[in-house]
Every structure is written in structure tokens, then in C-alpha cells.
Design an enzyme around this catalytic site. Structure first.
Site, PDB file in Angstrom:
ATOM      1  CG  LEU A 315      -1.863   1.242   1.536  1.00 50.73           C
ATOM      2  CD1 LEU A 315      -2.831   1.402   0.135  1.00 50.73           C
ATOM      3  CD2 LEU A 315      -2.559   1.088   2.897  1.00 50.73           C
ATOM      4  CE  LYS A 318      -2.075   1.939  -7.444  1.00 56.01           C
ATOM      5  NZ  LYS A 318      -1.858   1.651  -8.880  1.00 56.01           N
ATOM      6  CD  GLU A 319      -2.202   5.956  -1.573  1.00 58.54           C
ATOM      7  OE1 GLU A 319      -1.995   7.081  -1.887  1.00 58.54           O
ATOM      8  OE2 GLU A 319      -3.130   5.369  -1.753  1.00 58.54           O
ATOM      9  CB  SER A 320       4.476   7.595  -1.137  1.00 56.41           C
ATOM     10  OG  SER A 320       4.958   6.598  -0.145  1.00 56.41           O
ATOM     11  CE1 TYR A 448      -4.416   3.276  -3.815  1.00 55.20           C
ATOM     12  CE2 TYR A 448      -5.955   1.745  -2.565  1.00 55.20           C
ATOM     13  CZ  TYR A 448      -4.804   2.756  -2.773  1.00 55.20           C
ATOM     14  OH  TYR A 448      -4.481   3.173  -1.640  1.00 55.20           O
TER      15      TYR A 448
END
Length: 465
Positions: A315, A318-320, A448
């Protein structure tokens, strides 16, 4: 009379049972490749993803700083994109097992740069060549170097299970007195190279391209003795999937003509400096067991959340992409890309502090877990709802959950709910009276979730807990 009838019934039972036994025996004798699952290109497109078997090696598929990399991986990703489907990878080193998965319908392609042989043509059809490769002996320079094939007499060579190297080695026998011991192992090619380097085994055989990549950063490795000359290598598909085979062949021809294959080949096989760094880095699944510099705080945060730390790491990537200073166009910041109002709500005082921003995200995830816990009691299913809610907001996911119930599907299964989440771009659904949050690009949230779970699967297989 009774005796005659009894004898007749007994005989009839024996005959019937015998026929059944013969049928069962015949059924058992059917080889795995003789009745492949019927599943071609149209079914794959309808399903939305294609499954490919790859090897975990520095030139095939691996994780580097949280990112998926590798020659086969990039080729397959490009192929999947051209087909309009998503890519699911299955990591195996056992080639025989890969063919079983292919014919059982659990995989659609075996992308392991396979040399074509008469034996293998029983198991699968092959694409047009995706390249050429020769085979070399891998040995240590110290301890009596073999420079001629005849010197292999009475030696033992370890090779991967199911590899074509076995038949190549058997073909080098010069006469009936030439004795060569071949030991097949379930280790991957690079695992066997490592065993040669560590003197656990004396010799192995691998593709020359892979051997040269390894020899550039292992000085004690000798790969000069060729076992076989160059021959074409290809990918394998089921024998009853002609449309998929045709599409792959068309894709290979186009990418060869455009120079894409040559460029990608140079990236992974000719740039020895990059290969050495990626293979020996602590942040590579080949050279270490770290995903990022933030592994320790991710592990602590995951324990607080009750998740596998590799799922939380997926996660975060995926985000940063593990950049604590990343800022989105909308103003979200930190490792888990939270908006300022959310950071404040969940107790983050310093948004620039990686641990604080991470724990703010974890607290938000715990809130979402609590929101869905009663509705979705099964934890593996609930995680999908949590991830989707993290991306698009739990209001939109709850709308899809309500629509799932309305249309008689099971609201506890993400597969059913995600279908209605994708329909939230359709006025018929987002204007339904039970929908409170209105229009949403639900397909983005569904993708996502899938992206994170695909990445997590790779982390789970390639990185130790």
C-alpha cells in the site's frame, strides 16, 4: 436355481466392477497435457487478466526497492497492455510444474525463454522465437577448470528440474564409455549458480545470457565452456489456444520490428553495472530481504494494524513509492498520501515525519476496518473493502455494497461488490435512491485494489516475513 441366479449376479457384479476399474485405470493414465483446459484469448479478455509463469532471477523477474522489474516482466506487462488486460504473475523455477499449471488452466503463458524440443511440443505450443540463447557450463575458476567437454567424463552436474539442459548434456556423450551424472533439483538457475560459488556443488548449466550477467560481478565464476550452440527460445501456450498464440506471435513480430525487444534486452543483459547493483543490493529480492528503508517502521505499524507487513508495504509503495516527501496534485502528503484534514483528524502533528504520517494512515485504516468489520466478517475479503475505501472513500464503497444487496448478489464478496462499484459511472446506478455519494470512477478503485494485491503477492513470495 437360487445358486444359478446368485452365481449370475455375482458374475455380473464382477464384470461391472471390472469395467469400472478399467475405466478408472484409463482415466488415471491420461497425461496432464492430453486434455488441456479450454481457455483461449476471448475468455482471457472477458476475465480481465492474463496469468504468466516466470522465474525469479536477475533477468526474469524480481523486486528492487519495492518495484517489480525484470526482462520477462516488462515484456509481459507490455503484452498485457496490448491485449487490454491486467497481468498476474506466477513465480516458479520448476519448468515441469509450469507446464502442469498451463494445461490445468491455472496459467496462460509460460514465459521462461524455453528452448523448443520434441518432448516439450507434447506439453504446449510455442510462440515464434523471442530470442536466441546458447548453454554454458558454470564453474569456479579455482579448483581445476574444465576447458573441454570431454573433461566432463565421470563428473556430476546439477541442473533445474525439467530444464532442457538434461537432454543437451546427454547428447554430448562421445561413446558408450562416457559417463556423466545429471542431478535435477527444484532450485532456480541463479540459486544453483550461488551453490557453485559457495562450493556446495561443482557445476551447473544455464543460458549463456544469464551466465554472462552473473560472471560480470562474480570474479570467481567461469562460463566459457559452451554445452550447446545458439538455438531459438520462445514462450509456451496451451495447444488448444490458437487465438492467444496468434496474438502473441503478432505482438512479438511488432515489438521486434520496432526495436523494443532489443532495447529491453540491452537494459537487462548488457548493462552489467546496473545488474550488479540491483542483484547485490539489500533492497533487492535477489540480494537481500528489504523492500525499503522504512521496513522497520512499516513492520511496527503493520503489527499495530494486524496486517502482514508486506501488505502494508504494498500500500505504501502504491501511494508514495516509499517517498515521505511525495505530494499529490490534490495536496495529499506522506508515505500513505493523506490529506491535511485527515492527518489532523488522526493525530499527526508533523506531516513530514515518516513515522507519524505512516501511523496517521494506519489509524485511518483501523477506522475503515471497524466500519466494515460487521458487514464483512471474513478478514481477507474485508481487506479489499478497506483498500477500496482508502482510495475512493467508504461512502462510495458502501453505495456499491447496497446495490449488491438490491440486485440479489452477495455483499460479503468483493467480486460482487466491485462489479457495482464500477457501475457508479452509469446514471442508472449512481442516481438510484439508495446511493448517497453519487457518481464515482469506481473502476479506478477496483484497479487500485488489484494493483496492491498483485504487488503483495510478489512481496509475499519473494520477501521473507
Amino acid at each position: 436355481m437360487k445358486k444359478i441366479i446368485t452365481t449370475f449376479i455375482f458374475t455380473l457384479l464382477l464384470i461391472t466392477f471390472g469395467v469400472q476399474c478399467t475405466f478408472l485405470e484409463k482415466k488415471k493414465e491420461v497425461a496432464f497435457w492430453e486434455e488441456p483446459v479450454t481457455l483461449d484469448l476471448e475468455d482471457i479478455k472477458k476475465r480481465g487478466y492474463i496469468r504468466a509463469v516466470v522465474d525469479n532471477s536477475s533477468t526474469s523477474y524480481y523486486i528492487y526497492r519495492g518495484r517489480r522489474m525484470g526482462y520477462e516482466f516488462e515484456l509481459l506487462r507490455n503484452l498485457a497492455s496490448s491485449l487490454g488486460v491486467r497481468l498476474h504473475l506466477i513465480i516458479k523455477s520448476d519448468i515441469e510444474e509450469a507446464f502442469v499449471l498451463l494445461n490445468n488452466g491455472k496459467a496462460d503463458i509460460v514465459a521462461m525463454n524455453l528452448e523448443i524440443s520434441k518432448e516439450r511440443k507434447k506439453y504446449a505450443n510455442f510462440s515464434i522465437p523471442i530470442g536466441e540463447v546458447s548453454t554454458v557450463l558454470v564453474q569456479r575458476k579455482q579448483g581445476g577448470l574444465i576447458t573441454d567437454i570431454n573433461e566432463l567424463r565421470n563428473q556430476t552436474i546439477h541442473i533445474p528440474q525439467g530444464a532442457i539442459y538434461k537432454s543437451q548434456l546427454q547428447n554430448i556423450s562421445q561413446d558408450s564409455t562416457f559417463s556423466l551424472s545429471i542431478v535435477e533439483m527444484r532450485d532456480g538457475r541463479e540459486q544453483l549458480i550461488t551453490k557453485v560459488l559457495e562450493n556446495e556443488i561443482k557445476y551447473t548449466v544455464v543460458d549463456k545470457d544469464l551466465a554472462l550477467v552473473n560472471s560480470t560481478y562474480y570474479d570467481d565464476l567461469d562460463v566459457s565452456l559452451e554445452i550447446s550452440e545458439k538455438s531459438p527460445v520462445a514462450w509456451a501456450v496451451r495447444t488448444n489456444a490458437p487465438d492467444l498464440e496468434k496474438e502473441i506471435n503478432s505482438w512479438i513480430a511488432k515489438r521486434t520490428k520496432s526495436g523494443y525487444l532489443a532495447t529491453l534486452y540491452a537494459k537487462y543483459f548488457l548493462n552489467s553495472k546496473n545488474n550488479y547493483f540491483r542483484t547485490n543490493s539489500a533492497f533487492s529480492s535477489l540480494g537481500g530481504n528489504r523492500i525499503s528503508v522504512y521496513d522497520e517502521i512499516i513492520k511496527t505499524a503493520a503489527e499495530n494494524l494486524g496486517w502482514d507487513w508486506r501488505l502494508l508495504a504494498s500500500l505504501v509503495y502504491k501511494e508514495s513509492a516509499f517517498n515521505p516527501e511525495a505530494t499529490s496534485y490534490a495536496g495529499a502528503t506522506g508515505l500513505l498520501q493523506l490529506m491535511p484534514v485527515t492527518l489532523e483528524r488522526f493525530g499527526v502533528e508533523d506531516a513530514n515525519d515518516p513515522y507519524q504520517s505512516l501511523m496517521g494512515g494506519v489509524n485511518f485504516l483501523k477506522y475503515l476496518d471497524k466500519f466494515w468489520r460487521e458487514r464483512i466478517p471474513e478478514s481477507n475479503e474485508r481487506i479489499k473493502f478497506i483498500l477500496a475505501s482508502y482510495n475512493i472513500g467508504h461512502g462510495h464503497v458502501e453505495d456499491a455494497w447496497k446495490l449488491t444487496m438490491k440486485y440479489g448478489k452477495n455483499p460479503q464478496y468483493w467480486e460482487h461488490v466491485s462489479h457495482f462499484l464500477k457501475l457508479k459511472t452509469d446514471p442508472e446506478y449512481y442516481r438510484d435512491p439508495i446511493v448517497r455519494s453519487g457518481y464515482a470512477k469506481g473502476h479506478v478503485a477496483v484497479n487500485y485494489v488489484e494493483d496492491i494485491l498483485i504487488l503483495y503477492n510478489s512481496y509475499r513470495v519473494l520477501v521473507e516475513p
